[in-house]
Scaffold this motif. Structure first.
Motif, mmCIF file in Angstrom:
data_model
loop_
_atom_site.group_PDB
_atom_site.id
_atom_site.type_symbol
_atom_site.label_atom_id
_atom_site.label_comp_id
_atom_site.label_asym_id
_atom_site.label_seq_id
_atom_site.Cartn_x
_atom_site.Cartn_y
_atom_site.Cartn_z
ATOM 1 N N THR A 1 7.873 7.264 20.622
ATOM 2 C CA THR A 1 8.051 7.246 22.061
ATOM 3 C C THR A 1 7.215 6.108 22.642
ATOM 4 O O THR A 1 6.059 5.935 22.251
ATOM 5 N N THR A 2 7.782 5.353 23.555
ATOM 6 C CA THR A 2 7.066 4.233 24.157
ATOM 7 C C THR A 2 7.318 4.172 25.659
ATOM 8 O O THR A 2 8.294 4.718 26.167
ATOM 9 N N GLY B 1 1.215 12.858 25.883
ATOM 10 C CA GLY B 1 1.286 12.661 24.438
ATOM 11 C C GLY B 1 0.934 11.259 23.980
ATOM 12 O O GLY B 1 0.990 10.949 22.789
ATOM 13 N N VAL B 2 0.570 10.380 24.920
ATOM 14 C CA VAL B 2 0.209 9.019 24.536
ATOM 15 C C VAL B 2 -1.028 9.030 23.636
ATOM 16 O O VAL B 2 -1.975 9.770 23.879
ATOM 17 N N ARG B 3 -0.994 8.212 22.595
ATOM 18 C CA ARG B 3 -2.127 8.159 21.662
ATOM 19 C C ARG B 3 -2.692 6.749 21.514
ATOM 20 O O ARG B 3 -3.821 6.581 21.074
ATOM 21 N N THR C 1 2.292 4.399 23.719
ATOM 22 C CA THR C 1 3.058 4.991 22.629
ATOM 23 C C THR C 1 2.371 6.248 22.098
ATOM 24 O O THR C 1 1.148 6.388 22.238
ATOM 25 N N ASP C 2 3.172 7.115 21.499
ATOM 26 C CA ASP C 2 2.597 8.309 20.878
ATOM 27 C C ASP C 2 2.194 8.055 19.428
ATOM 28 O O ASP C 2 1.747 8.975 18.736
ATOM 29 N N ALA D 1 -2.533 9.335 30.075
ATOM 30 C CA ALA D 1 -1.826 10.589 29.813
ATOM 31 C C ALA D 1 -1.097 11.101 31.050
ATOM 32 O O ALA D 1 -0.130 11.865 30.930
#
Length: 366
Positions: free
Chosen positions: A119-120, A57-59, A165-166, A52
């Protein structure tokens, strides 16, 4: 996504959660306290262990592995007067940073065609995150005692990369450790750099030392042998790696003359020729100086008398003190009257105190 991996040139693709790598952080702290770091790492431990911090926002993290060859087919013969060095397998073929970035770019296109708003953020080796820690969390492989990620299918002959990625992707499970009681890699390490299972003192690791630019102590020079870049010993001896030689990625197939080059021509190679020869490999990132120094070390370890004029020329004319010192050591190892004459003449002309000391030691050896 897993089904599409092969068409994108990816051999393994799995998903990891994007939580903090707490256990890794503890290990990195201990590693730093013990002085085991190489100095090539990202110094900020939070960036190395908290996805993060790199991408808010990375998931999820997508981990990939691409297999590379372990055998050099058509390898040229090393013989007196025509001695050869060797690059580690990770430097064979195209620079893996470029090869994997190209694949991650294709994966990024594949994802955004299906989820336009995704998003990546992709990384290969030089990113802050630990490629191995991500791969192991995702179940690409397990953490070997030799500090490599070992896959059941491809051994440790794999390049690793990852994409943050998100997207909330379901995480894969890690796989069980498969080394068991085996300690072959630890026992085989030439310098004792593997100080314990999964614990590496980078300062003693030949792979690291061959990439440094300064002079190297005599004990380490003798251990380097004819390695020009990197070291594969702990992977070569690994039982899992036996008989594995993946060759279906054409750009990663090595040119034998580049992977195992003649040593003497390296000593006179200029920057332009170096870039033309090695610029497309991962061995070029530190420039020609380490490769040339290691070529001198290899010629000394071979005790190659035919190379004395070339080594003596470096000692006499090269403007870089580290190379002159190494050339002196090599001449001392090779020995003989011609080497002694070259050392004596160089000592009379040498103005650098450290180089002069190296010449003096070499003369004592002769």
């Amino acid at each position: 996504m897993v089904d599409a991996a092969s068409s994108l040139g990816i051999d393994k693709l799995r998903i990891a959660s994007a939580g903090i790598f707490l256990e890794l952080r503890e290990r990195l702290v201990r590693h730093r306290e013990l002085g085991y770091e190489s100095g090539f790492e990202e110094p900020d431990l939070d960036l190395r262990t908290d996805p993060a911090r790199l991408m808010p926002g990375v998931r999820s993290i997508i981990a990939i592995a691409v297999a590379y060859p372990s055998k050099l087919k058509g390898a040229p013969v090393s013989e007196p007067g025509k001695r050869r060095g060797i690059l580690s397998r990770s430097a064979w073929g195209e620079d893996y940073h470029q090869a994997l970035r190209r694949r991650l770019a294709k994966l990024d296109e594949w994802i955004k065609e299906r989820v336009p708003g995704a998003t990546t953020m992709s990384m290969v080796d030089t990113g802050a995150l630990s490629d191995r820690a991500v791969a192991e969390r995702a179940g690409i492989g397990w953490s070997g005692k030799n500090c490599s990620t070992i896959t059941p299918e491809l051994g440790s002959w794999v390049y690793l990369g990852e994409m943050l990625t998100d997207l909330p992707l379901p995480a894969d499970e890690s796989i069980p450790e498969g080394c068991g009681d085996c300690t072959i890699c630890i026992d085989a390490c030439p310098t004792g750099a593997l100080v314990g299972p999964g614990q590496l003192n980078a300062q003693l690791c030949i792979s690291y030392v061959t990439q440094t630019k300064d002079t190297i102590d005599e004990r380490m020079m003798e251990k380097i042998g004819n390695r020009l870049y990197g070291c594969d010993t702990c992977q070569i001896v690994c039982p899992v790696n036996r008989k594995i030689d993946v060759r279906h990625h054409g750009e990663l197939i090595p040119d034998p003359e580049v992977a195992k080059p003649l040593l003497r021509p390296l000593l006179a190679m200029g920057n332009r020729e170096f870039r033309e020869t090695f610029g497309g490999t991962s061995a070029a990132w530190r420039g020609r100086k380490p490769i040339q120094r290691n070529a001198l070390i290899a010629l000394g370890n071979f005790k190659d008398k035919e190379s004395v004029p070339d080594v003596a020329r470096v000692l006499r004319e090269d403007p870089r003190p580290a190379l002159r010192s190494t050339a002196a050591w090599a001449l001392g190892k090779i020995g003989g009257e011609e080497a002694e004459r070259s050392l004596t003449a160089a000592l009379a002309a040498e103005k650098d105190g450290e180089v002069a000391a190296s010449i003096g030691k070499a003369l004592e050896r002769v």
